[in-house]
Write an enzyme that holds these catalytic residues in place. Structure first.
Site, PDB file in Angstrom:
ATOM      1  N   GLY A 124       4.852   1.599  -3.974  1.00  0.00           N
ATOM      2  CA  GLY A 124       3.602   1.724  -3.588  1.00  0.00           C
ATOM      3  C   GLY A 124       3.637   2.403  -2.513  1.00  0.00           C
ATOM      4  N   SER A 125       2.458   2.584  -1.514  1.00  0.00           N
ATOM      5  CA  SER A 125       2.073   2.797  -0.342  1.00  0.00           C
ATOM      6  C   SER A 125       1.571   1.455   0.193  1.00  0.00           C
ATOM      7  CB  SER A 125       0.976   3.134  -0.472  1.00  0.00           C
ATOM      8  OG  SER A 125      -0.164   2.382  -0.256  1.00  0.00           O
ATOM      9  N   GLU A 142       8.274  -3.335  -2.491  1.00  0.00           N
ATOM     10  CA  GLU A 142       8.781  -1.434  -2.086  1.00  0.00           C
ATOM     11  C   GLU A 142       7.821  -0.675  -1.542  1.00  0.00           C
ATOM     12  OE1 GLU A 142      12.229  -1.781  -1.382  1.00  0.00           O
ATOM     13  OE2 GLU A 142      12.493  -4.269  -2.404  1.00  0.00           O
ATOM     14  N   LEU A 143       7.703  -0.351  -0.083  1.00  0.00           N
ATOM     15  CA  LEU A 143       6.753   0.238   0.460  1.00  0.00           C
ATOM     16  C   LEU A 143       7.791   1.799   1.220  1.00  0.00           C
ATOM     17  CD1 LEU A 143       4.819  -2.839   1.750  1.00  0.00           C
ATOM     18  CD2 LEU A 143       4.656  -1.461  -0.444  1.00  0.00           C
ATOM     19  N   CYS A 154      10.240   6.963  -1.447  1.00  0.00           N
ATOM     20  CA  CYS A 154      10.455   6.885  -0.223  1.00  0.00           C
ATOM     21  C   CYS A 154      11.582   7.594   0.829  1.00  0.00           C
ATOM     22  CB  CYS A 154      10.215   5.357  -0.560  1.00  0.00           C
ATOM     23  SG  CYS A 154       8.634   4.812  -1.817  1.00  0.00           S
ATOM     24  N   GLU A 164       4.430   8.413   6.068  1.00  0.00           N
ATOM     25  CA  GLU A 164       5.297   8.703   5.579  1.00  0.00           C
ATOM     26  C   GLU A 164       4.642   9.738   4.816  1.00  0.00           C
ATOM     27  OE1 GLU A 164       7.614   7.233   1.543  1.00  0.00           O
ATOM     28  OE2 GLU A 164       5.507   6.903   1.400  1.00  0.00           O
TER      29      GLU A 164
END
Length: 481
Positions: A229-230, A249-250, A287, A381
């Site tokens: 996520g963020s 996992e950003l 992402c 992002e």
């Protein structure tokens, strides 16, 4: 009358006392109604997972592998049904949804294969020193404990698969929390897991609201957290439980670098087509979607014209239409945020080359040039179908521009020169460098993850299996080696 989808509590169907609706971001129609676990039911799931830790870790490899094979095969059999469900709840064009199911099929197959060869052990002679005469060390890996898998909305099936499959492969129980906007794909995954012989308690799928996540994160019976996520949420989780093992996992603002040697018409057509496709696939909600194009001045003008034309050729609209390339974002709020960032950039002096229009949850594929460095779009992002173009002079400037970001997930480098490829691999501060293509390429068996604020740890089935386990050494004494 819309049926209520049950959730999965310790391997069995269950319903709670309340429900919530899942609606299509495309047209707002009701996709499904989901039952919400009560606090007592969440506690039951966590307690069951904790109670089965030792039993599940000792499960024979063939049992775990057979279950994973079964899920892989059943996903393949139900591809069209599940793809349409993904498209409905997420707004993803049907062709991309089918691709997501296909990837999940592979993830479970890879996990079955890895489960069969995992933990054979590594023997090490210790008599290389006199004090180790007659001694042999055998190192094996064991699960760290129950995994809390927190999945995002953008790949509602495959990113759940990347939490669940490696955990089951190593014999680690898992509590899966799907995204509230897109829980239905994860609940189907529960249906398939329920068809297997995995121990009761070894898995649950709990569609709880995000505001209930902190209690799960803090629960000491869940020592491993795998979050996608963020960066804001991910690092807040890590700070709140520094003693736990967190895989994060950003985000990213992935760059595609086009160097001067990538200069033929064929080269630039290929690059432009790939950039246009993968800045807009999933409506930019990936992402590693292309957010920045960093092009050498020698090819910049020719590339820009081709990129704009390729972006304008992207088919937009109804995600159920086979010709649609770009569907809506996950919500109108998400589209409004993208709109505000683009409007801010244009007001600050960026040049809008195409797009820039919103209709409901849909945002037109957008390309900007001359982006001021202090805008939100330059720093963060965007997670939407927006692409920015940047002119640089030479390789060193291009690589410096890639690194001028708080993120570092993946980068693409269009070059024919092998020495340049290796220099890129050394110089770029990212988790993956894709040569001759966009940064959006991901093979589900390769290590995937970032540096800087793009996260910690790696996914990819075998790498996640290592992440969920730790090494334990056994020393044997008095052996005639």
């Amino acid at each position: 009358m819309t049926a209520t989808h049950a959730f999965w509590l310790a391997g069995r169907e269950a319903t709670g006392e309340t429900t919530f609706d899942v609606t299509s971001p495309w047209d707002g129609h009701l996709v499904g109604r989901v039952s919400v676990p009560t606090e007592a039911q969440v506690e039951e799931a966590v307690a069951a997972a904790h109670a089965v830790v030792d039993e599940f870790a000792a499960t024979p490899a063939h049992v775990r592998a057979a279950a994973l094979d079964h899920v892989s095969k059943r996903l393949a059999e139900r591809t069209e049904e599940i793809a349409r469900l993904i498209s409905a709840e997420n707004g993803k064009p049907i062709k991309w949804a089918r691709g997501e199911v296909g990837r999940a099929v592979s993830v479970f197959r890879f996990a079955a294969e890895e489960a069969r060869r995992f933990n054979g052990g590594e023997a090490q002679r210790l008599d290389t020193d006199a004090g180790g005469t007659g001694r042999l060390a055998l190192t094996r890996r064991f699960p760290k404990g129950v995994v809390l898998g927190i999945a995002p909305f953008n790949f509602p099936l495959n990113l759940c698969a990347h939490k669940v499959a490696p955990a089951l492969a190593v014999g680690a129980p898992i509590i899966l929390k799907p995204a509230p906007a897109t829980p239905l794909s994860a609940l189907v995954l529960g249906e398939l897991l329920a068809e297997t012989d995995l121990p009761a308690g070894s898995w649950s799928v709990l569609p709880v609201a995000n505001d209930r996540m902190p209690a799960l994160v803090q629960d000491e019976r869940l020592p491993v957290i795998s979050f996608t996520g963020s960066d804001t949420v991910g690092y807040a989780i890590q700070r709140s439980v520094p003693h736990k093992h967190c895989t994060l996992e950003l985000g990213g603002n992935a760059a595609a670098v086009v160097l001067a040697d990538w200069s033929s018409e064929e080269d630039l057509d290929w690059a432009a087509g790939r950039i246009a496709t993968f800045s807009n696939y999933q409506a930019g909600q990936s992402c590693i979607s292309v957010q920045r194009v960093i092009a050498d001045a020698a090819v910049y003008d020719r590339l820009v014209a081709k990129v704009v034309a390729a972006v304008e050729a992207q088919g937009t609209g109804d995600p159920t239409d086979e010709s649609t390339d770009v569907g809506p974002l996950v919500s109108e709020d998400a589209a409004r945020r993208v709109e505000s960032w683009v409007d801010e950039a244009v007001a600050a002096g960026a040049t809008l080359l195409t797009g820039g229009k919103r209709e409901g949850a849909s945002y037109a594929p957008t390309v900007l040039a001359d982006l001021p460095a202090d805008t939100t779009l330059a720093r963060e992002e965007v997670f939407g179908p927006v692409l920015t173009l940047h002119r640089v002079e030479g390789e060193a400037a291009a690589f410096a521009a890639v690194n001028d970001s708080k993120f570092g997930l993946q980068a693409g480098v269009f070059t024919h020169d092998m020495q340049t490829a290796f220099r890129a691999h050394r110089a770029l501060e990212v988790g993956g460098v894709i040569v001759g293509d966009v940064p959006s390429y991901r093979a589900d068996q390769m290590p995937y993850g970032g540096v800087k604020q793009s996260g910690v740890g790696r996914e990819g089935v075998a790498y996640a299996m290592d992440d969920y386990t730790y090494e334990r050494v056994l020393v044997l004494t008095g052996l005639a080696l």
